[in-house]
Design a protein around this motif. Structure first.
Motif, PDB file in Angstrom:
ATOM      1  N   MET A   1       0.825  -1.199   0.000  1.00 41.96           N
ATOM      2  CA  MET A   1       0.000   0.000   0.000  1.00 41.96           C
ATOM      3  C   MET A   1       0.868   1.263   0.000  1.00 41.96           C
ATOM      4  SD  MET A   1      -3.070  -0.924  -0.105  1.00 41.96           S
ATOM      5  CE  MET A   1      -4.618  -0.963   0.725  1.00 41.96           C
ATOM      6  N   VAL A   2       0.507   2.202  -0.859  1.00 38.60           N
ATOM      7  CA  VAL A   2       1.259   3.447  -0.968  1.00 38.60           C
ATOM      8  C   VAL A   2       0.311   4.604  -0.662  1.00 38.60           C
ATOM      9  CG1 VAL A   2       2.813   4.760  -2.430  1.00 38.60           C
ATOM     10  CG2 VAL A   2       2.408   2.350  -2.927  1.00 38.60           C
ATOM     11  N   GLU A   3       0.833   5.569   0.085  1.00 39.74           N
ATOM     12  CA  GLU A   3      -0.008   6.722   0.406  1.00 39.74           C
ATOM     13  C   GLU A   3       0.440   7.916  -0.429  1.00 39.74           C
ATOM     14  OE1 GLU A   3      -0.505   7.396   4.681  1.00 39.74           O
ATOM     15  OE2 GLU A   3      -0.665   9.530   4.212  1.00 39.74           O
ATOM     16  N   LYS A   4      -0.487   8.523  -1.117  1.00 47.10           N
ATOM     17  CA  LYS A   4      -0.125   9.725  -1.868  1.00 47.10           C
ATOM     18  C   LYS A   4      -1.313  10.660  -2.048  1.00 47.10           C
ATOM     19  CE  LYS A   4      -0.136   7.096  -6.212  1.00 47.10           C
ATOM     20  NZ  LYS A   4       0.660   6.774  -7.393  1.00 47.10           N
ATOM     21  N   PRO A   5      -1.024  11.931  -2.429  1.00 46.88           N
ATOM     22  CA  PRO A   5      -2.143  12.860  -2.637  1.00 46.88           C
ATOM     23  C   PRO A   5      -3.013  12.408  -3.813  1.00 46.88           C
ATOM     24  CG  PRO A   5      -0.023  14.016  -2.762  1.00 46.88           C
ATOM     25  CD  PRO A   5       0.278  12.573  -2.680  1.00 46.88           C
ATOM     26  N   LEU A   6      -4.282  12.612  -3.666  1.00 54.66           N
ATOM     27  CA  LEU A   6      -5.246  12.239  -4.704  1.00 54.66           C
ATOM     28  C   LEU A   6      -4.903  12.880  -6.045  1.00 54.66           C
ATOM     29  CD1 LEU A   6      -7.992  10.959  -5.398  1.00 54.66           C
ATOM     30  CD2 LEU A   6      -9.110  12.967  -4.454  1.00 54.66           C
ATOM     31  N   SER A   7      -4.307  14.075  -5.992  1.00 55.33           N
ATOM     32  CA  SER A   7      -3.993  14.794  -7.229  1.00 55.33           C
ATOM     33  C   SER A   7      -2.991  14.035  -8.094  1.00 55.33           C
ATOM     34  CB  SER A   7      -3.452  16.183  -6.892  1.00 55.33           C
ATOM     35  OG  SER A   7      -2.380  16.065  -5.986  1.00 55.33           O
ATOM     36  N   GLN A   8      -2.254  13.087  -7.497  1.00 53.65           N
ATOM     37  CA  GLN A   8      -1.238  12.370  -8.277  1.00 53.65           C
ATOM     38  C   GLN A   8      -1.760  11.100  -8.939  1.00 53.65           C
ATOM     39  OE1 GLN A   8       2.303  11.773  -5.980  1.00 53.65           O
ATOM     40  NE2 GLN A   8       2.545  13.961  -5.577  1.00 53.65           N
ATOM     41  N   LEU A   9      -3.013  10.757  -8.661  1.00 50.28           N
ATOM     42  CA  LEU A   9      -3.556   9.543  -9.275  1.00 50.28           C
ATOM     43  C   LEU A   9      -3.842   9.768 -10.763  1.00 50.28           C
ATOM     44  CD1 LEU A   9      -3.758   8.494  -6.418  1.00 50.28           C
ATOM     45  CD2 LEU A   9      -6.076   7.725  -6.887  1.00 50.28           C
ATOM     46  N   ASN A  71      -4.964  18.100  -1.043  1.00 49.86           N
ATOM     47  CA  ASN A  71      -5.205  17.997   0.398  1.00 49.86           C
ATOM     48  C   ASN A  71      -5.812  16.664   0.822  1.00 49.86           C
ATOM     49  OD1 ASN A  71      -4.450  20.737   1.198  1.00 49.86           O
ATOM     50  ND2 ASN A  71      -6.151  21.313  -0.144  1.00 49.86           N
ATOM     51  N   VAL A  72      -6.110  15.826  -0.166  1.00 52.92           N
ATOM     52  CA  VAL A  72      -6.728  14.536   0.141  1.00 52.92           C
ATOM     53  C   VAL A  72      -5.680  13.451  -0.069  1.00 52.92           C
ATOM     54  CG1 VAL A  72      -8.566  12.932  -0.452  1.00 52.92           C
ATOM     55  CG2 VAL A  72      -8.954  15.398  -0.648  1.00 52.92           C
ATOM     56  N   PHE A  73      -5.336  12.733   0.991  1.00 50.56           N
ATOM     57  CA  PHE A  73      -4.348  11.656   0.855  1.00 50.56           C
ATOM     58  C   PHE A  73      -5.055  10.314   0.753  1.00 50.56           C
ATOM     59  CE2 PHE A  73      -1.811  15.141   2.175  1.00 50.56           C
ATOM     60  CZ  PHE A  73      -0.576  14.909   1.589  1.00 50.56           C
TER      61      PHE A  73
END
Lengths: 81, 662
Positions: A1-9, A71-73
């Motif tokens: 599992m990787v955590e990243k900002p929604l903007s990078q999807l 702002n959404v991770f």
């Protein structure tokens, strides 16, 4: 599992919201619209000019600007990118 | 017996159609006091019970940070309606129930209308209405508003609910940790009789969420000590709950909804729905914008071209009516013909583009395309300090600024809307084009097209600069555009009656509000042009000419003589009048002659500065009236006039000075 900002999807990618940060007013609007911890979010597409993005969550379509989606991770399945 | 019924729901849930079904067209449209948020009130009758139905604004939550949300919650708390009908989009039930929970918190007497029941079914939702009603503790009625399905049942339920008043539904449990803090605050609130008119648990929850309005109410009614006692509990909760209480509460609400839906809703997988297919086209990377532009062209054509013959006809009709007074040799006959009749013709002609505009907007909105247009254009508009929803009103500005300013109603955020209203007049409207064509044709016969085009570009560039500057400097507009958070609802076929009734009512509201201001302005200008009685109307000897002569020295740095200045005074009335006024002032008739007179007496440089001035200074009295109507304040209208005059002067001066250096 990787955590990243929604903007990078990328379009078509799916994630699960782990936290919402940033400006209190924006955060409150986001959580009221269902962008809460645990919510599953799919990036449907980006607008032709690259921003904003369209999301599918809780059975409806929501559009956010990149600087809002930052702002959404989210937690994403799979490999480190 | 008369009962008060409030209608509330998220945007795009078909609330308006339910409203129309309950009232059967008997309604009154106005504004909520002191705001531009639309208020619709209607009456309906069912089983000898008269219902007064108030349509509350479409919203997602009930915070204190938006006017619409404050209106809705104040109405429910203070007006205490007998029944609150919560219209829910059954095909989007999870997010819609969030508002339902907030209404239950508010201890409203809620009935849930599960609207778009057919859409929900086609999307694979199987909703067990009985279980849902039990879990929420309030009646739920499936409805399909356009087909009038479930409306009778809804009315029955409204009547039943008024007879046996329920206070809220089943109380939602936020979990022991949160409940402890709610309980503590509630105890403090219950202690104080001055707070008793508010539902205690609701006020406690709002205080815990840090809601400004709730905290202010507590301070005002119960004093600062009670407030600080509550604030210390809120502070304590923050560390115990591990986050902001308002975020934690929102999460808990969605948890409650999830538990309810797990028991009351079965979801069948459905592959592709129509909306997905349509969006593949309308929001396509390559096709999206060309299709958008084509749709905009159609709207433009419809609003301005189709309405033009009607406008002409009406205007001519009033001119004929004016001629009934015979020769306009007496002041009274002239008042009738040139003042009242031509004034009425001028005011009433706007009704056509406005009706067509509202028809177009209603179709765009009800079909679900409007938010998509905002989605497509948001990036461009955000970069100039506005939002995606500002695009359509600004585009309409190229046709006529008046409907464009009315169209800003599609912009939800108040500051974004005001900023858009302030820059719309820089969109060069159709009435300004003849002025450019005439002057550019006279002074730059070789490059007339380029000169006219550059005027349009100048307007756009100035609009961008003004918008960016206003968002940095002007109180009330300062700050970034509002967050987008835009829902893209399913596409739907608009209903004809809803579209037409919407357009017709809106047009009447325009006439009521802006019409009087406009008409008064028309009479004033008539007076200035025709008096002192006996002078050649609009000539240098009239009061308008006198004003022009008096003002001329101010304009001499720009190179404008008194004839040009006097024509600008008439331009306040409507921009196309500038040409007519120039003709009268130079004592010539016909475009050809005006052209040659201008070519002989005005330098190209002055002509350029003049065109820029005509572009920028106040578009016309109708625009000022529309701004007044849409901002509810003379202050904004005055600000618009002042900034536009200053900017026009500055730009014209720069052109005159720079040009003289070359």
């Amino acid at each position: 599992m990787v955590e990243k900002p929604l903007s990078q999807l990328n379009s078509g990618e799916k994630g699960r919201v782990v936290k919402v940060v940033g400006d209190p007013l924006l955060r409150r609007r986001l959580v009221a619209m269902g962008v809460v911890r645990g919510a599953e979010v799919i990036v449907v597409r980006r607008a032709p000019l690259g921003d904003p993005m369209e999301l599918l969550l809780k059975g409806y379509y929501l559009s956010l600007r990149r600087n809002e989606a930052e702002n959404v991770f989210v937690e994403v399945d799979g490999k480190q990118t | 017996m008369m009962v008060k019924v409030a209608l509330i729901g998220n945007p795009n849930v078909g609330k308006t159609v339910i409203f129309n079904n309950l009232t059967r067209g008997r309604e009154h449209v106005g504004n909520w006091p002191g705001t531009t948020v639309e208020k619709r009130v209607g009456r309906g009758k069912h089983k000898s019970v008269t219902m007064e139905i108030v349509d509350l604004p479409g919203l997602y939550e009930l915070t204190a940070s938006s006017i619409a949300e404050l209106i809705a919650r104040d109405y429910i708390v203070k007006e205490n309606p007998d029944v609150v009908v919560n219209v829910v989009d059954a095909s989007n039930i999870e997010r819609n129930l969030y508002l339902t929970l907030l209404l239950l918190e508010l201890e409203a007497n809620v009935i849930v209308a599960l609207n778009m029941w057919d859409v929900a079914e086609s999307r694979g939702y199987g909703i067990d209405v009985k279980t849902l009603s039990e879990l929420l503790g309030v009646p739920c009625i499936p409805t399909i508003a356009p087909k009038k399905v479930g409306i009778e049942e809804l009315k029955d339920e409204i009547v039943r609910a008024t007879q046996k008043r329920r206070v809220g539904g089943r109380p939602i449990s936020y979990g022991d940790d949160v409940e402890m803090f709610i309980g503590k605050i509630e105890t403090i609130i219950l202690r104080d009789a001055r707070l008793s008119k508010y539902p205690a648990r609701w006020l406690a929850i709002k205080a815990l969420e840090g809601d400004e309005r709730a905290l202010k109410t507590i301070e005002e009614l119960a004093g600062p000590e009670t407030l600080s006692e509550i604030l210390s509990i809120v502070a304590e909760s923050r560390s115990v709950l591990g986050g902001d209480p308002e975020v934690v509460l929102a999460e808990r609400r969605y948890n409650v909804i999830r538990v309810i839906l797990e028991r009351a809703v079965r979801k069948r997988e459905v592959k592709l729905i129509l909306t997905d297919v349509l969006d593949e086209v309308f929001l396509n990377k390559y096709l999206g914008i060309p299709i958008f532009l084509a749709i905009m062209w159609t709207v433009f054509y419809f609003v301005f071209e189709v309405s033009e013959p009607f406008m002409k006809l009406l205007n001519e009709g009033f001119i004929m009516l004016g001629k009934l007074a015979g020769e306009t040799k007496t002041p009274l006959a002239s008042l009738w013909a040139d003042g009242i009749c031509s004034g009425l013709g001028f005011v009433l002609q706007f009704i056509f583009p406005i009706i067509f505009l509202y028809i177009a907007l209603a179709i765009l909105e009800q079909s679900g395309y409007l938010p998509r247009a905002a989605f497509l254009m948001d990036r461009i508009m955000y970069n100039v300090g506005l939002g995606g929803r500002s695009f359509i009103p600004m585009l309409l500005g190229f046709g006529c600024n008046v409907p464009a300013i009315m169209a800003t109603r599609v912009i939800k955020d108040e500051r974004d809307r005001l900023a858009t209203i302030l820059v719309i007049p820089l969109m060069s409207c159709a009435a300004r084009l003849p002025v450019y064509v005439l002057i550019a044709g006279a002074l730059f016969p070789e490059y007339a097209g380029t000169v006219v085009f550059s005027m349009y570009m100048l307007g756009i560039i100035l609009a961008i600069l003004v918008s960016l500057l206003a968002r940095k400097l002007v109180p009330g507009l300062k700050g970034k555009p509002a967050p987008l958070l835009l829902e893209l609802p399913p596409y739907r076929v608009p209903t004809l009656t809803a579209v037409l009734s919407f357009a017709w009512r809106r047009a009447l509201v325009f006439l009521e509000r802006a019409g009087t201001v406009l008409f008064a302005g028309a009479l004033i200008l008539w007076f200035l042009a025709y008096f002192p009685w006996g002078v050649e109307p609009g000539s240098g000897d009239s009061y308008a000419g006198l004003i022009g002569n008096t003002l001329q020295p101010i304009f001499s740095p720009l190179g404008f003589d008194s004839k040009l200045v006097t024509a600008l005074v008439f331009g306040f009335w409507a921009k196309e009048v500038v040409i007519e006024a120039l003709g009268i002032l130079y004592g010539v008739e016909g475009e050809e002659e005006i052209r040659s007179v201008i070519a002989a007496s005005v330098s190209p440089l002055t002509g350029l500065a003049y065109m820029a001035f005509v572009l920028i200074y106040v578009p016309c009295i109708a625009t000022v009236a529309a701004v007044k109507k849409e901002t509810l304040s003379w202050r904004w209208a005055a600000f618009l006039v002042a900034y536009q005059l200053t900017l026009a002067y500055a730009v014209a001066l720069i052109i005159a000075r720079l040009g003289s250096l070359l």
